[in-house]
Design a protein around this motif. Structure first.
Motif, mmCIF file in Angstrom:
data_model
loop_
_atom_site.group_PDB
_atom_site.id
_atom_site.type_symbol
_atom_site.label_atom_id
_atom_site.label_comp_id
_atom_site.label_asym_id
_atom_site.label_seq_id
_atom_site.Cartn_x
_atom_site.Cartn_y
_atom_site.Cartn_z
ATOM 1 N N ILE A 40 1.684 43.713 -75.687
ATOM 2 C CA ILE A 40 1.469 42.375 -75.135
ATOM 3 C C ILE A 40 2.602 41.436 -75.516
ATOM 4 O O ILE A 40 2.901 40.467 -74.792
ATOM 5 N N LEU A 41 3.280 41.719 -76.628
ATOM 6 C CA LEU A 41 4.415 40.887 -77.041
ATOM 7 C C LEU A 41 5.555 40.951 -76.039
ATOM 8 O O LEU A 41 6.331 39.992 -75.910
ATOM 9 N N ILE A 42 5.687 42.059 -75.331
ATOM 10 C CA ILE A 42 6.751 42.176 -74.333
ATOM 11 C C ILE A 42 6.568 41.104 -73.263
ATOM 12 O O ILE A 42 7.525 40.412 -72.875
ATOM 13 N N TYR A 43 5.349 40.934 -72.805
ATOM 14 C CA TYR A 43 5.082 39.990 -71.719
ATOM 15 C C TYR A 43 5.039 38.549 -72.224
ATOM 16 O O TYR A 43 5.478 37.629 -71.521
ATOM 17 N N ILE A 44 4.535 38.362 -73.435
ATOM 18 C CA ILE A 44 4.602 37.023 -74.035
ATOM 19 C C ILE A 44 6.060 36.607 -74.194
ATOM 20 O O ILE A 44 6.448 35.475 -73.862
ATOM 21 N N GLY A 45 6.882 37.510 -74.713
ATOM 22 C CA GLY A 45 8.300 37.196 -74.892
ATOM 23 C C GLY A 45 9.004 36.925 -73.579
ATOM 24 O O GLY A 45 9.856 36.031 -73.492
ATOM 25 N N ALA A 46 8.650 37.686 -72.525
ATOM 26 C CA ALA A 46 9.280 37.468 -71.214
ATOM 27 C C ALA A 46 8.960 36.062 -70.694
ATOM 28 O O ALA A 46 9.840 35.367 -70.160
ATOM 29 N N VAL A 47 7.718 35.635 -70.853
ATOM 30 C CA VAL A 47 7.340 34.269 -70.440
ATOM 31 C C VAL A 47 8.102 33.243 -71.273
ATOM 32 O O VAL A 47 8.571 32.220 -70.758
ATOM 33 N N MET A 48 8.250 33.513 -72.567
ATOM 34 C CA MET A 48 8.977 32.592 -73.442
ATOM 35 C C MET A 48 10.426 32.424 -73.024
ATOM 36 O O MET A 48 11.015 31.344 -73.215
ATOM 37 N N THR A 49 11.017 33.468 -72.480
ATOM 38 C CA THR A 49 12.410 33.343 -72.053
ATOM 39 C C THR A 49 12.554 32.531 -70.772
ATOM 40 O O THR A 49 13.622 31.964 -70.506
ATOM 41 N N LEU A 50 11.483 32.455 -69.977
ATOM 42 C CA LEU A 50 11.585 31.842 -68.648
ATOM 43 C C LEU A 50 11.272 30.353 -68.622
ATOM 44 O O LEU A 50 12.076 29.543 -68.157
ATOM 45 N N PHE A 51 10.067 29.977 -69.109
ATOM 46 C CA PHE A 51 9.622 28.607 -68.829
ATOM 47 C C PHE A 51 10.498 27.529 -69.466
ATOM 48 O O PHE A 51 10.633 26.433 -68.892
ATOM 49 N N PRO A 52 11.136 27.765 -70.647
ATOM 50 C CA PRO A 52 11.955 26.677 -71.201
ATOM 51 C C PRO A 52 13.163 26.322 -70.344
ATOM 52 O O PRO A 52 13.682 25.200 -70.441
ATOM 53 N N ILE A 53 13.622 27.255 -69.510
ATOM 54 C CA ILE A 53 14.819 27.011 -68.701
ATOM 55 C C ILE A 53 14.635 25.784 -67.823
ATOM 56 O O ILE A 53 15.504 24.910 -67.742
ATOM 57 N N PHE A 54 13.484 25.693 -67.177
ATOM 58 C CA PHE A 54 13.258 24.620 -66.204
ATOM 59 C C PHE A 54 13.080 23.265 -66.890
ATOM 60 O O PHE A 54 13.517 22.241 -66.367
ATOM 61 N N TYR A 55 12.472 23.266 -68.057
ATOM 62 C CA TYR A 55 12.351 22.015 -68.807
ATOM 63 C C TYR A 55 13.716 21.565 -69.336
ATOM 64 O O TYR A 55 14.029 20.370 -69.326
ATOM 65 N N ALA A 56 14.517 22.528 -69.810
ATOM 66 C CA ALA A 56 15.811 22.175 -70.391
ATOM 67 C C ALA A 56 16.755 21.584 -69.358
ATOM 68 O O ALA A 56 17.577 20.713 -69.668
ATOM 69 N N VAL A 57 16.660 22.041 -68.107
ATOM 70 C CA VAL A 57 17.559 21.560 -67.060
ATOM 71 C C VAL A 57 17.357 20.065 -66.797
ATOM 72 O O VAL A 57 18.309 19.327 -66.559
ATOM 73 N N ILE A 58 16.099 19.606 -66.851
ATOM 74 C CA ILE A 58 15.806 18.208 -66.511
ATOM 75 C C ILE A 58 15.709 17.308 -67.739
ATOM 76 O O ILE A 58 15.509 16.098 -67.603
ATOM 77 N N GLU A 59 15.864 17.875 -68.929
ATOM 78 C CA GLU A 59 15.718 17.083 -70.158
ATOM 79 C C GLU A 59 16.981 16.269 -70.424
ATOM 80 O O GLU A 59 18.101 16.748 -70.247
ATOM 81 N N ASN A 60 16.793 15.028 -70.860
ATOM 82 C CA ASN A 60 17.913 14.131 -71.136
ATOM 83 C C ASN A 60 18.313 14.150 -72.609
ATOM 84 O O ASN A 60 19.495 14.070 -72.932
ATOM 85 N N ASP A 61 17.336 14.273 -73.494
ATOM 86 C CA ASP A 61 17.623 14.323 -74.930
ATOM 87 C C ASP A 61 18.196 15.710 -75.250
ATOM 88 O O ASP A 61 17.510 16.720 -75.127
ATOM 89 N N LEU A 62 19.446 15.756 -75.674
ATOM 90 C CA LEU A 62 20.129 17.040 -75.844
ATOM 91 C C LEU A 62 19.580 17.839 -77.020
ATOM 92 O O LEU A 62 19.698 19.069 -77.048
ATOM 93 N N ARG A 63 18.990 17.187 -77.994
ATOM 94 C CA ARG A 63 18.353 17.950 -79.071
ATOM 95 C C ARG A 63 17.069 18.604 -78.567
ATOM 96 O O ARG A 63 16.697 19.683 -79.036
ATOM 97 N N ARG A 64 16.397 17.972 -77.611
ATOM 98 C CA ARG A 64 15.239 18.617 -76.991
ATOM 99 C C ARG A 64 15.685 19.767 -76.091
ATOM 100 O O ARG A 64 14.995 20.784 -75.982
ATOM 101 N N VAL A 65 16.839 19.623 -75.444
ATOM 102 C CA VAL A 65 17.390 20.737 -74.665
ATOM 103 C C VAL A 65 17.592 21.945 -75.570
ATOM 104 O O VAL A 65 17.221 23.080 -75.228
#
Length: 569
Positions: free
Chosen positions: A245-270
């Motif tokens: 199950i860690l394989i799929y949890i890790g795969a999700v972890m690699t994906l969803f932050p990308i979209f938040y980081a693209v629109i984030e203005n605070d670079l430490r949050r990026v």
């Protein structure tokens, strides 16, 4: 005797000694000695060493040395040294002591041989690290620190509850692989898994990371980025290798932050989102669980601590000189901060896994493990995530800070200690990438792997160049999301916005019902009193004078009724 001395004690001794030394360069210099001694102790400790003691009828192992613990202990010691060098200029006893206790607790947890010892150091990292957030001294930092502490302490409470149930099942508290029990549905190991997941920032449990790291002090963020989540990765690698199950949890972890980081203005949050993304690669490696994959997890954790620290250092240096880390307020700083810019680019190239940089020789291990075990969809997801991290950390961070539009800011270059810390870290990122053999020799299993093959290099370069092309096209066409002066809410919206709204609605419903019930009872009581007053008041019917004959007649009737009933019975 010296080779059995627990390295975490060095940091605790340092935390006790440091406040006795006058504030200044001498104290900062002495603080660097403790991680050096710790690294030397870890390097010289023989593999297989166990240091145990009896505690409330249990065998407690304070020191268990193997290659997995050693590589994490070494990188934690190195990270502590670089972070304390970066923080040389800080004249805050709280931060200095907290940093030593934090690093010591993390190292103690790495060498813990049982779940009880792990718990004590687990909570030690939580309590020590929160002071790096509170040290910022703002009201927002206080509330953020409280949220952070709640999550970290909750993780510890769940861990000790799981350890108790694990002991009931197995009769021991040894910290070893629990994958089989987890697969069998054992509640104790499930709780332990969940506790590790909180600290590792699993999806929907991750918001404490993006909330707290950017809220810490400039140097505190660098220190925070090195220990907590990597300790969780180590714990998963120790306790749950091969848990699918860690394989799929890790795969999700690699994906969803990308979209938040693209629109984030605070670079430490990026960078905090990027950290989440990189953790996903390590979690996938633990889930695959082969020797190649676990080597990849350990190597990537080692490399990640260095290049992520370097990126946080460079953005922190900019924040230190300009007072802001907002992408919308920066730009053109290459003119006056050229060295910081170079170090930032090195960190960006490393996290993006450019050949000859550290990320390439560690990430390729995990990708190869996924392909070798026929997880082709996961392999494709990891490739996409690699392009995404290059997009938001490899390009966005250096571009918007040092290039892009000219903000008009002309700050001085970073202080010498920050430059030295960044320079050493950048050197290590390049050295490991160009010559990975020393790192590979530290990995838990024997390595027979060549990262620099034609296939690996060409595949990675194609990925990076096409990602750079996509960024260029988006910027030139104006499609790329602008850096807006706004705060983006993640799933923490559920407890920071939706949760309070729901609670407010329930409180309004309950309050309205209580008000209605109170008014109803008040009116009922008032009507009852009025009725009683009309019958029993001074002017009421029951208050009138009754004639004597009527009283005698009443008594006679009652007496007659009593006699009649008695006669019948």
């Amino acid at each position: 005797m010296i080779d059995t001395f627990p390295p975490f004690l060095i940091f605790f001794i340092g935390a006790a000694i440091l406040p006795l030394i006058p504030q200044g360069n001498l104290r900062s210099a002495i603080s660097l000695i403790f991680p050096v001694i710790s690294a030397w102790l870890i390097w010289t400790m023989p593999e297989g060493l166990h240091l145990s003691m009896a505690f409330v009828g249990l065998d407690i192992t304070l020191l268990r040395v193997d290659k997995l613990a050693t590589i994490f202990g070494l990188i934690f010691s190195l990270a502590a040294f670089l972070s304390l060098l970066y923080a040389w200029h800080v004249r805050d006893t709280v931060q200095q002591v907290a940093a030593l206790l934090y690093a010591g607790s993390a190292i103690g947890a790495v060498f813990a041989g049982d779940l009880i010892t792990l718990f004590f150091f687990w909570e030690g990292t939580a309590i020590a690290s929160v002071f790096l957030i509170w040290a910022r001294g703002t009201e927002g930092a206080y509330h953020t620190g409280m949220r952070y502490l709640i999550m970290q302490i909750a993780s510890g409470v769940i861990l000790i509850a799981g350890a108790a149930l694990y002991f009931r099942t197995t009769g021991n508290v040894e910290f070893t692989s629990m994958s089989d029990l987890f697969a069998a549905g054992d509640i104790g190991t499930i709780l332990i898994f969940f506790a590790f997941g909180i600290k590792c920032a699993f999806p929907l449990l991750h918001n404490w990371l993006q909330d707290s790291y950017p809220a810490a002090t400039i140097t505190g963020t660098v220190i925070l980025s090195s220990f907590t989540t990597k300790l969780a990765v180590y714990s998963l690698a120790r306790g749950f290798p091969g848990t699918e199950i860690l394989i799929y949890i890790g795969a999700v972890m690699t994906l969803f932050p990308i979209f938040y980081a693209v629109i984030e203005n605070d670079l430490r949050r990026v960078l905090a989102y990027s950290l989440n993304n990189q953790l996903g690669f390590m979690v996938v490696g633990v889930g695959i669980g082969t020797e190649l994959a676990l080597n990849g997890t350990a190597a990537h954790a080692f490399a990640h601590i260095l290049y992520k620290s370097l990126l946080f250092m460079s953005v922190g240096a900019v924040l230190f000189r300009t007072g802001t880390a907002k992408g919308s307020e920066l730009g053109g700083l290459y003119k006056t901060m050229p060295l910081t810019m170079i170090f930032c680019v090195v960190g960006a190239a490393s996290i993006s896994a450019f050949p000859l940089f550290s990320g390439f020789i560690s990430k390729s291990l995990i990708l190869s493990a996924a392909a070798h075990d026929h997880y082709y969809v996961i392999w494709a997801i990891l490739l996409f995530a690699s392009a995404g991290v290059f997009h938001h950390s490899g390009i966005k961070i250096p571009y918007f800070v040092f290039f892009a539009h000219d903000s008009g800011l002309r700050p001085k270059e970073a202080p010498w200690n920050m430059l030295l810390a960044m320079g050493l870290t950048a050197f290590l990122c390049i050295a490991i990438g160009a010559y990975p053999a020393p790192l590979y020799s530290l990995l838990p299993y024997d390595v027979d792997y060549v990262p620099y093959t034609t296939t690996h290099v060409i595949t990675q370069l194609q990925l990076l160049f096409f990602s750079a092309l996509a960024f260029t096209v988006l910027m030139r066409t104006g499609i790329y999301p602008p850096e807006l002066k706004s705060i983006n809410l993640d799933t923490d919206w559920t407890y920071r916005k939706a949760g309070p709204s729901v609670i407010h609605w329930f409180s309004w419903v309950i309050g309205s019902f209580y008000t209605w019930l109170t008014k109803l009872m008040s009116k009922t009581t008032e009507r009852t009193i009025k009725r009683l007053y009309r019958s029993h008041g001074p002017e009421g019917q029951m208050a009138r004078s009754w004639p004597t004959g009527a009283m005698v007649l009443s008594i006679a009737v009652l007496l007659g009724a009593t006699l009649f009933i008695n006669f019948l019975v």
